[in-house]
Design a protein around this motif. Sequence first.
Motif, mmCIF file in Angstrom:
data_model
loop_
_atom_site.group_PDB
_atom_site.id
_atom_site.type_symbol
_atom_site.label_atom_id
_atom_site.label_comp_id
_atom_site.label_asym_id
_atom_site.label_seq_id
_atom_site.Cartn_x
_atom_site.Cartn_y
_atom_site.Cartn_z
ATOM 1 N N LEU A 1 0.861 -1.175 0.000
ATOM 2 C CA LEU A 1 0.000 0.000 0.000
ATOM 3 C C LEU A 1 0.900 1.229 0.000
ATOM 4 O O LEU A 1 1.691 1.409 0.930
ATOM 5 N N LYS A 2 0.788 2.062 -1.019
ATOM 6 C CA LYS A 2 1.678 3.212 -1.169
ATOM 7 C C LYS A 2 0.973 4.497 -0.759
ATOM 8 O O LYS A 2 -0.253 4.540 -0.637
ATOM 9 N N THR A 3 1.774 5.555 -0.562
ATOM 10 C CA THR A 3 1.236 6.867 -0.229
ATOM 11 C C THR A 3 0.157 7.271 -1.228
ATOM 12 O O THR A 3 0.375 7.212 -2.438
ATOM 13 N N GLY A 4 -1.012 7.649 -0.719
ATOM 14 C CA GLY A 4 -2.112 8.080 -1.569
ATOM 15 C C GLY A 4 -3.059 6.969 -1.971
ATOM 16 O O GLY A 4 -4.170 7.238 -2.450
ATOM 17 N N ASP B 1 -1.695 6.683 14.497
ATOM 18 C CA ASP B 1 -0.256 6.514 14.257
ATOM 19 C C ASP B 1 0.246 7.355 13.093
ATOM 20 O O ASP B 1 1.442 7.334 12.775
ATOM 21 N N GLY B 2 -0.670 8.069 12.428
ATOM 22 C CA GLY B 2 -0.264 8.922 11.321
ATOM 23 C C GLY B 2 -0.117 8.197 10.000
ATOM 24 O O GLY B 2 0.428 8.749 9.045
ATOM 25 N N LEU B 3 -0.634 6.958 9.915
ATOM 26 C CA LEU B 3 -0.471 6.177 8.687
ATOM 27 C C LEU B 3 -1.625 6.355 7.707
ATOM 28 O O LEU B 3 -1.466 6.072 6.514
ATOM 29 N N LEU B 4 -2.788 6.780 8.197
ATOM 30 C CA LEU B 4 -3.953 6.959 7.336
ATOM 31 C C LEU B 4 -4.489 8.366 7.481
ATOM 32 O O LEU B 4 -4.388 8.986 8.547
ATOM 33 N N ASN B 5 -5.083 8.868 6.379
ATOM 34 C CA ASN B 5 -5.780 10.136 6.443
ATOM 35 C C ASN B 5 -7.134 9.944 7.104
ATOM 36 O O ASN B 5 -7.481 8.857 7.522
ATOM 37 N N HIS B 6 -7.922 11.013 7.147
ATOM 38 C CA HIS B 6 -9.179 11.020 7.897
ATOM 39 C C HIS B 6 -10.082 9.850 7.506
ATOM 40 O O HIS B 6 -10.294 9.570 6.327
ATOM 41 N N ILE B 7 -10.635 9.202 8.512
ATOM 42 C CA ILE B 7 -11.527 8.063 8.301
ATOM 43 C C ILE B 7 -12.960 8.538 8.440
ATOM 44 O O ILE B 7 -13.326 9.167 9.445
ATOM 45 N N SER B 8 -13.766 8.254 7.441
ATOM 46 C CA SER B 8 -15.178 8.629 7.484
ATOM 47 C C SER B 8 -16.010 7.417 7.101
ATOM 48 O O SER B 8 -15.486 6.356 6.763
ATOM 49 N N ARG B 9 -17.313 7.580 7.171
ATOM 50 C CA ARG B 9 -18.209 6.486 6.784
ATOM 51 C C ARG B 9 -18.444 6.467 5.273
ATOM 52 O O ARG B 9 -19.180 5.641 4.766
ATOM 53 N N GLY B 10 -17.825 7.406 4.557
ATOM 54 C CA GLY B 10 -17.984 7.448 3.113
ATOM 55 C C GLY B 10 -16.915 6.637 2.419
ATOM 56 O O GLY B 10 -16.843 5.425 2.547
ATOM 57 N N SER B 11 -16.041 7.321 1.686
ATOM 58 C CA SER B 11 -15.010 6.612 0.932
ATOM 59 C C SER B 11 -13.922 6.095 1.861
ATOM 60 O O SER B 11 -13.663 6.674 2.927
ATOM 61 N N PRO B 12 -13.217 5.017 1.487
ATOM 62 C CA PRO B 12 -12.146 4.466 2.317
ATOM 63 C C PRO B 12 -11.010 5.459 2.487
ATOM 64 O O PRO B 12 -10.777 6.310 1.620
ATOM 65 N N PRO B 13 -10.280 5.376 3.591
ATOM 66 C CA PRO B 13 -9.167 6.310 3.819
ATOM 67 C C PRO B 13 -8.004 6.030 2.882
ATOM 68 O O PRO B 13 -7.874 4.928 2.333
ATOM 69 N N ARG B 14 -7.147 7.020 2.722
ATOM 70 C CA ARG B 14 -5.931 6.867 1.936
ATOM 71 C C ARG B 14 -4.729 6.736 2.854
ATOM 72 O O ARG B 14 -4.748 7.207 4.003
ATOM 73 N N VAL B 15 -3.667 6.108 2.352
ATOM 74 C CA VAL B 15 -2.401 6.032 3.079
ATOM 75 C C VAL B 15 -1.819 7.437 3.142
ATOM 76 O O VAL B 15 -1.711 8.127 2.120
ATOM 77 N N ALA B 16 -1.461 7.873 4.349
ATOM 78 C CA ALA B 16 -0.953 9.230 4.557
ATOM 79 C C ALA B 16 0.427 9.379 3.937
ATOM 80 O O ALA B 16 1.139 8.389 3.694
ATOM 81 N N GLU B 17 0.818 10.628 3.717
ATOM 82 C CA GLU B 17 2.133 10.917 3.149
ATOM 83 C C GLU B 17 3.214 10.441 4.099
ATOM 84 O O GLU B 17 3.188 10.731 5.296
ATOM 85 N N GLY B 18 4.172 9.688 3.592
ATOM 86 C CA GLY B 18 5.219 9.114 4.417
ATOM 87 C C GLY B 18 6.502 9.888 4.334
ATOM 88 O O GLY B 18 6.599 10.903 3.643
#
Length: 312
Positions: free
Chosen positions: A34-37, A67-84
Amino acid sequence: MVVTKENGAVNGSRKPSPQDIADALRDRIRSGTLKTGDRLPTQAKLAEEFGVERGTVRQALLSLQRDGLLNHISRGSPPRVAEGPGASAAPGAQPQPQPSMVALAPRLAEAFGAPHVRIDVVSYTAETLMNAVMEPIRQIHEGRLRPQSIDVRILLPSSEINLAFPVPVASGDERDRDRLHRRWLAQRNAQGQVLRHNLTALRQSHGIDVRVTFRALPFTTPVKLYLLNGTEALLAYYTLERARLTFDADIEGRAEGADPLEAVDAYDVGGLTAALFSFTDGSSPRDTGFVEESQKWFAALWETITTDLTLS
């Protein structure tokens, strides 16, 4: 065999816990699967993959977000991998500090590319290092890294001192202070043993000369420091936060499966999320001086006031 939580839980007979799922996804982020974005699969798909309820998956995702690995989690679209830490930056810009769990693994992997690896650590426990070192170990097993020797020296607080933290919020409660001390000691020893096992196993599997040595500090370190091959220093501050801590049954001498124990409100630190600042020898006079002085500080502690540490 390399010891990981995923081997013992996700692939085992019991249902994975939120921590098991978080660890499995964390490994995919570290390895670049799983890559950034990248967007994660939906919670429904992850629940089906791991054989759990969606609520369990959501708890795992929230842990990765903290832990700073994922962006905001919502009940809509799945979260993205945060910038590393490996994301591109403007020329001449200083790298931004990243949570320790995000930043340390790729720096260790690069350090393990040297023929003779030397890692010096000052820390409160070995948790971050234990997890992060799995990335270079994985690359060694894949044949991408081939160090001839690995020398790891680790300074951890002594079991004989009165720790500055964790401490109960209710000052003067000696019973809770003692329980918190024993909880920390069990974690320190277990994490150190897993770290040492995973590294020394490379002797037999790959013929690498591996040494892992622990010594005990006579004080509670307020920072954690990683020195990589004498050319890079990574520093993070332990910031106290109020937390509700629970205890394993074996710490209290209770049978497994007994009624849950009352949790304790305490001031503690979160080492995995502590922001890690990087200093590289040769990148600037400031960075060079910091690396050199940090190495001197570590050497002085190692050779003077620290004592032999046995993990038991």
